[in-house]
Scaffold this motif. Structure first.
Motif, PDB file in Angstrom:
ATOM      1  N   THR A 148      17.778 -22.882 -17.470  1.00 47.45           N
ATOM      2  CA  THR A 148      18.488 -21.622 -18.193  1.00 47.45           C
ATOM      3  C   THR A 148      19.836 -21.347 -17.069  1.00 47.45           C
ATOM      4  O   THR A 148      20.797 -20.402 -17.883  1.00 47.45           O
ATOM      5  N   ARG A 149      19.964 -21.088 -16.534  1.00 48.40           N
ATOM      6  CA  ARG A 149      20.863 -21.645 -15.431  1.00 48.40           C
ATOM      7  C   ARG A 149      22.701 -22.102 -16.106  1.00 48.40           C
ATOM      8  O   ARG A 149      22.945 -21.465 -16.514  1.00 48.40           O
ATOM      9  N   HIS A 150      22.368 -23.225 -17.351  1.00 52.11           N
ATOM     10  CA  HIS A 150      23.028 -23.708 -17.684  1.00 52.11           C
ATOM     11  C   HIS A 150      23.088 -23.339 -19.543  1.00 52.11           C
ATOM     12  O   HIS A 150      23.841 -23.591 -19.962  1.00 52.11           O
ATOM     13  N   GLY A 151      22.203 -22.040 -19.275  1.00 51.80           N
ATOM     14  CA  GLY A 151      22.254 -21.839 -21.062  1.00 51.80           C
ATOM     15  C   GLY A 151      21.699 -22.499 -21.650  1.00 51.80           C
ATOM     16  O   GLY A 151      21.585 -22.153 -22.587  1.00 51.80           O
ATOM     17  N   GLY A 152      21.142 -23.745 -21.230  1.00 48.63           N
ATOM     18  CA  GLY A 152      20.020 -24.626 -22.225  1.00 48.63           C
ATOM     19  C   GLY A 152      18.424 -23.831 -22.467  1.00 48.63           C
ATOM     20  O   GLY A 152      18.042 -23.158 -21.723  1.00 48.63           O
ATOM     21  N   THR A 153      17.905 -24.526 -23.276  1.00 54.52           N
ATOM     22  CA  THR A 153      16.470 -23.977 -23.311  1.00 54.52           C
ATOM     23  C   THR A 153      15.528 -25.631 -23.706  1.00 54.52           C
ATOM     24  O   THR A 153      15.421 -26.949 -23.507  1.00 54.52           O
ATOM     25  N   ILE A 154      14.288 -25.204 -22.903  1.00 53.33           N
ATOM     26  CA  ILE A 154      13.315 -26.005 -22.568  1.00 53.33           C
ATOM     27  C   ILE A 154      11.892 -25.779 -23.117  1.00 53.33           C
ATOM     28  O   ILE A 154      11.415 -24.194 -23.702  1.00 53.33           O
ATOM     29  N   GLY A 197      -4.641 -36.013 -21.920  1.00 55.50           N
ATOM     30  CA  GLY A 197      -4.953 -37.420 -22.600  1.00 55.50           C
ATOM     31  C   GLY A 197      -4.369 -38.579 -22.714  1.00 55.50           C
ATOM     32  O   GLY A 197      -4.283 -39.632 -22.658  1.00 55.50           O
ATOM     33  N   ARG A 198      -3.020 -37.656 -23.748  1.00 56.48           N
ATOM     34  CA  ARG A 198      -2.386 -38.971 -24.264  1.00 56.48           C
ATOM     35  C   ARG A 198      -1.005 -38.323 -24.206  1.00 56.48           C
ATOM     36  O   ARG A 198       0.438 -39.613 -24.317  1.00 56.48           O
ATOM     37  N   GLY A 199      -0.856 -37.610 -23.119  1.00 53.52           N
ATOM     38  CA  GLY A 199       0.833 -37.459 -22.335  1.00 53.52           C
ATOM     39  C   GLY A 199       1.425 -36.151 -22.740  1.00 53.52           C
ATOM     40  O   GLY A 199       0.881 -34.741 -23.401  1.00 53.52           O
ATOM     41  N   THR A 200       2.249 -36.724 -22.100  1.00 48.03           N
ATOM     42  CA  THR A 200       3.771 -35.024 -22.234  1.00 48.03           C
ATOM     43  C   THR A 200       5.546 -35.537 -22.365  1.00 48.03           C
ATOM     44  O   THR A 200       5.497 -36.442 -21.835  1.00 48.03           O
ATOM     45  N   SER A 201       5.818 -34.055 -22.858  1.00 46.65           N
ATOM     46  CA  SER A 201       7.071 -34.552 -23.842  1.00 46.65           C
ATOM     47  C   SER A 201       7.598 -33.439 -23.485  1.00 46.65           C
ATOM     48  O   SER A 201       6.815 -32.639 -23.276  1.00 46.65           O
ATOM     49  N   ILE A 202       8.716 -33.148 -22.675  1.00 50.84           N
ATOM     50  CA  ILE A 202       9.729 -31.999 -21.706  1.00 50.84           C
ATOM     51  C   ILE A 202      11.333 -31.984 -22.792  1.00 50.84           C
ATOM     52  O   ILE A 202      11.482 -33.359 -22.352  1.00 50.84           O
ATOM     53  N   LEU A 203      11.081 -31.837 -24.097  1.00 54.19           N
ATOM     54  CA  LEU A 203      12.434 -31.373 -24.326  1.00 54.19           C
ATOM     55  C   LEU A 203      13.688 -30.357 -23.442  1.00 54.19           C
ATOM     56  O   LEU A 203      13.101 -29.103 -23.826  1.00 54.19           O
ATOM     57  N   PHE A 204      14.478 -30.411 -23.397  1.00 50.67           N
ATOM     58  CA  PHE A 204      15.542 -29.940 -23.206  1.00 50.67           C
ATOM     59  C   PHE A 204      17.397 -29.794 -23.498  1.00 50.67           C
ATOM     60  O   PHE A 204      17.190 -31.064 -23.466  1.00 50.67           O
ATOM     61  N   THR A 205      17.526 -28.537 -23.364  1.00 52.69           N
ATOM     62  CA  THR A 205      19.843 -29.482 -23.831  1.00 52.69           C
ATOM     63  C   THR A 205      19.600 -28.088 -22.547  1.00 52.69           C
ATOM     64  O   THR A 205      19.572 -27.619 -21.813  1.00 52.69           O
ATOM     65  N   LEU A 206      21.273 -28.469 -22.195  1.00 53.56           N
ATOM     66  CA  LEU A 206      21.729 -28.261 -21.149  1.00 53.56           C
ATOM     67  C   LEU A 206      23.378 -27.443 -21.392  1.00 53.56           C
ATOM     68  O   LEU A 206      23.664 -27.095 -21.154  1.00 53.56           O
ATOM     69  N   GLU A 207      23.145 -26.883 -22.663  1.00 55.85           N
ATOM     70  CA  GLU A 207      24.046 -26.300 -23.669  1.00 55.85           C
ATOM     71  C   GLU A 207      23.884 -25.247 -24.276  1.00 55.85           C
ATOM     72  O   GLU A 207      22.017 -25.480 -24.695  1.00 55.85           O
ATOM     73  N   PRO A 208      24.190 -23.892 -24.146  1.00 54.94           N
ATOM     74  CA  PRO A 208      23.978 -23.029 -25.343  1.00 54.94           C
ATOM     75  C   PRO A 208      23.691 -23.736 -26.752  1.00 54.94           C
ATOM     76  O   PRO A 208      24.745 -24.588 -27.216  1.00 54.94           O
TER      77      PRO A 208
END
Lengths: 474, 145
Positions: A439-445, A452-463
Motif C-alpha cells: 500500500t505504500r507503493h499504491g498497489g493492491t494485494i 490443502g491446495r495451496g495459496t496464491s498471493i497477487l499484488f501490484t506495486l503501482e496504483p
C-alpha cells in the motif's frame, strides 16, 4: 415597439359578406316570402291556363300544376330550413364570448364586429365608427418577448394596447371576405401569454440565482481550498510530530524491551549451564521454555519494529529487478525452510519499486510459500507476473497448506494467523508487513487459497490506471 | 587498564554481567573494565594520566545516561590519543540512523546483541577473537607523524 397594422385588405373581388351575423336572418325571410308569392302566382296562372281546356284535360292540368307547385313549395321550405339553421349557427358563433369577429374595409375602417371583439380591444360598439385597424397598435412590448410567432396556420399573435393603456395579446386570423374587405377572427390569449412571460421571467431569475450560487460556491470552494491548505499544513505538522514520536517510541522499544529479554534468556542459559543437572529434566525443560518464550518475544518486537519502519520510510522507487531480488531471498531462506521445494522464478520480472520494501514483500511472501509448503512431498513455489494492462500483477503461488478463505478477512492485519503455532511458527506480522509495503507503493494485494491446495498471493506495486509517473529515482 | 583489556561502556547491570559472562566463555578477554556511562568512559580514556595504556577494544552501548554512545564515539575519534582506538558498538537494536551515524563517525564495527544468549556468546567470541587476536592495532595515538 413597432406598431403594426392589420394585414392590408385585398384589392379585388365580388362584394359579399357571408359573415354578417346580425342581418343573417333577413334574406331568409325575404326569400321565403318571395318564394311563397311566386308559388301563389304560379298556382293562379296554372289554374287560369287549365280553365281554357275542357274538363278532362282541365282536371289533369290543374292536378299537374298543383303537383308542380307542391313539390316546389316543399323544396323551398327545405331550403328555408337549411338557411335558418345556418343563420342560427352563424348567430351562435357571433355571440361567442371567446371568438372575436370583425370585418374591415380596405382602408382599415371597421365595418362590423361582434361583442366579443369589442370587449377584446376594450372598445364599445358606440365607438365602432371611430375604430380603424391602424389605430389598434399591434406591437411587441418591450422587456419580455412572448411567443408572438405564428402559432397555427394563418394565426398570428399580436400585442395590442387598449384605450385604458393595458396590453392584451390576441391571436389573429385573417381571411379575404370580399373586394376591399377583410374578415378577422381573434382569440384573446392574454392569460396564456402572460403566464408564459411570468414563467420565462421566473426561469431567468432562477438561472440567475443558480449562476450566483455557482459563483458563490466557487468562491466558497476557494475559501475551502485555503482552509484545506491550512489544515493540510497543520496536518502535515501533526503528522511529522506523530512520526517523530513514533520513531522515538520504536527506538525506545527496540532498546528497552529487548534488554530484559536478553537478561531472561541469558540467565536462564546460565542457570542451565551451571545448575542444569540439579534441576532435573523437567526443570531443564522449563528453563528451555522460558528461553523459547523470550525468543518469540524478541521476534515479535523485531517484527513490530519492522512494521513501524515500513510504515515510516520514504518510498524511493527505482527500476528494480524483481527476479533477481526473489532469487536472492530464496537462496537465503530455502535451505532453512524447505530445502526440497522446487522454486520457479520467472525471468525478467521488473518493477518501478522501492528495493528495500520489495525485499520485505518478497522475503515474507516467498518465506511463507516455502514455510507453508514444506510439509508437502513435492512443494512447488512460483513467482510470475500477469501482464494486465500498464501495471503488472505479480503472483506468488505455492501448493502448500493453504487456508480457508472464509477466515481470510483479517489476513493482512497484524498478529492475525491462519494456523496454530503447533502447525506453523510465525509472528502473524509477515502479511501485515507485505500489505503495508504494497500500500505504500499504491498497489493492491489479494489472496486466493484453498486448504490443502495451496495459496496464491497477487499484488501490484503501482496504483491502477494509466501510466503512473515514476517518482524521483535515487 | 592493560593493553589487552576491553572497556565495556554499559549502564545496565544485567547486560554488564551477561557480556562479562559471554566474554569469559570465549576465553579471550582477560581484563574487562566497565564504564557505566559516557562521561565515565571518556574519563577513563582521556584521563589525566597520559601514560596509562589504552584498552585493546571499546565495546560501546548507545543508550547511555548523561553522554550517549554516539557522543562518546565522536569524542573518542576527535581526541588525538584515541582516534584509532577500535570501537565496536554493541547495542540492542539495529536502527538505521544509528548505523549511519556511527559509521560516519568511524566506528569499527556494529553488532546487535542477540536475545538468544547462545548467539550472544558466539558473537562475543567472534568479536574478542578478531579484535584482540587477529587484528593489528595502530600505534597508540596513531603516531604523531
Amino acid at each position: 415597439m413597432q406598431p403594426q397594422s392589420l394585414p392590408a385588405p385585398l384589392p379585388n373581388g365580388i362584394r359579399s359578406s357571408p359573415a354578417q351575423p346580425r342581418s343573417a336572418s333577413l334574406p331568409v325571410l325575404v326569400l321565403e316570402s318571395a318564394i311563397a308569392a311566386v308559388s301563389i302566382l304560379l298556382v293562379v296562372a296554372g289554374l287560369a291556363v287549365a280553365s281554357l281546356f275542357r274538363p278532362p284535360v282541365q282536371f289533369v292540368g290543374i292536378a299537374a300544376v298543383l303537383l308542380a307547385v307542391g313539390s316546389l313549395a316543399a323544396r323551398v321550405a327545405a331550403l328555408g330550413r337549411r338557411l335558418r339553421s345556418a343563420s342560427a349557427r352563424l348567430q351562435a358563433l357571433s355571440r361567442s364570448p371567446i371568438l372575436g369577429i370583425a370585418t374591415w374595409r380596405g382602408d382599415g375602417a371597421l365595418i362590423e364586429a361582434n361583442d366579443a371583439f369589442f370587449s377584446m380591444i376594450g372598445e364599445s360598439r358606440e365607438r365602432a365608427g371611430l375604430i380603424n385597424s391602424s389605430n389598434i397598435a399591434l406591437h411587441t412590448p418591450t422587456g419580455a418577448e412572448p411567443n408572438l410567432s405564428t402559432t397555427r396556420e394563418g394565426f398570428v399573435e399580436r400585442a395590442i394596447v387598449t384605450p385604458d393603456g393595458g396590453t392584451r395579446y390576441l391571436a389573429w386570423g385573417t381571411r379575404e371576405s370580399g373586394p376591399h374587405e377583410v374578415l378577422t377572427f381573434a382569440v384573446d390569449v392574454t392569460d396564456r401569454v402572460t403566464s408564459e412571460m411570468r414563467l420565462r421571467k421566473a426561469r431567468e431569475v432562477l438561472e440567475q440565482r443558480v449562476r450566483e450560487l455557482e459563483q458563490r460556491g466557487a468562491a466558497a470552494g476557494d475559501a475551502n481550498d485555503a482552509r484545506t491548505e491550512q489544515s493540510v499544513v497543520s496536518l502535515a505538522e501533526r503528522l511529522a510530530t506523530a512520526n517523530a514520536e513514533l520513531e522515538a517510541f520504536s527506538y525506545s522499544v527496540a532498546h528497552d524491551l529487548r534488554a530484559p529479554l536478553r537478561t531472561i534468556d541469558g540467565f536462564s542459559r546460565e542457570l542451565l549451564a551451571t545448575f542444569g543437572g540439579q534441576l532435573g529434566e523437567q526443570g531443564d525443560q522449563y528453563l528451555n521454555r522460558i528461553r523459547a518464550g523470550t525468543q518469540r518475544m524478541g521476534n515479535l518486537i523485531d517484527a513490530l519494529l519492522e512494521l513501524s519502519r515500513v510504515s515510516r520510510v520514504e518510498v524511493r522507487r527505482q527500476h528494480t529487478d524483481v527476479s533477481a531480488a526473489a532469487r536472492a531471498v530464496v537462496e537465503e531462506r530455502q535451505l532453512r525452510l524447505a530445502p526440497h521445494a522446487e522454486v520457479r522464478i520467472a525471468d525478467n520480472l521488473t518493477a518501478n519499486a522501492d528495493p528495500r520494501l520489495l525485499h520485505v514483500i518478497l522475503e515474507n511472501l516467498l518465506g511463507n510459500a516455502l514455510k507453508f509448503s514444506a510439509k508437502r512431498q513435492n512443494p512447488l513455489i512460483e513467482l510470475f507476473s500477469i501482464a494486465d494492462g500498464a501495471t503488472p500483477t505479480f503472483c506468488v503461488r505455492d501448493n502448500g497448506a493453504g487456508f480457508d478463505m472464509r477466515y481470510a478477512e483479517k489476513l493482512f492485519t497484524p498478529f492475525h494467523r491462519m494456523h496454530s503455532p503447533a502447525q506453523f511458527q510465525g509472528t502473524g506480522i509477515g502479511l501485515a508487513l507485505v500489505h503495508r509495503a504494497i500500500t505504500r507503493h499504491g498497489g493492491t494485494i489479494r489472496a486466493e487459497s484453498e486448504p490443502g491446495r495451496g495459496t496464491s498471493i497477487l499484488f501490484t506495486l503501482e496504483p491502477a490506471g494509466p501510466s503512473q509517473p515514476a517518482e524521483t529515482r535515487t | 587498564m592493560s593493553s589487552n583489556a576491553i572497556l565495556l561502556v554499559e549502564d545496565e547491570p544485567d547486560d554488564i554481567e551477561l557480556t562479562r559472562l559471554a566474554l569469559e566463555k570465549s576465553r579471550i578477554a582477560n581484563n574487562i573494565f566497565v564504564a557505566q556511562d559516557g562521561v565515565e568512559a571518556l574519563e577513563m580514556l582521556h584521563g589525566s594520566d597520559p601514560e596509562m595504556p589504552l584498552p585493546a577494544l571499546v565495546l560501546l552501548d548507545l543508550k547511555l545516561p548523561r553522554l550517549d554512545g554516539i557522543e562518546v564515539l565522536r569524542r573518542i575519534r576527535a581526541h588525538e590519543r584515541t582516534r584509532f582506538l577500535p570501537v565496536v558498538v554493541l547495542t540492542s537494536s539495529r536502527e538505521e540512523r544509528d548505523l549511519i551515524e556511527t559509521y560516519k563517525l568511524g566506528v569499527n564495527s556494529y553488532v546487535v546483541k542477540p536475545v538468544d544468549f547462545d548467539q550472544f556468546v558466539e558473537a562475543a567470541r567472534h568479536i574478542g577473537m578478531y579484535w584482540l587476536l587477529l587484528n593489528n592495532r595502530a600505534p597508540t595515538g596513531g603516531g604523531t607523524a
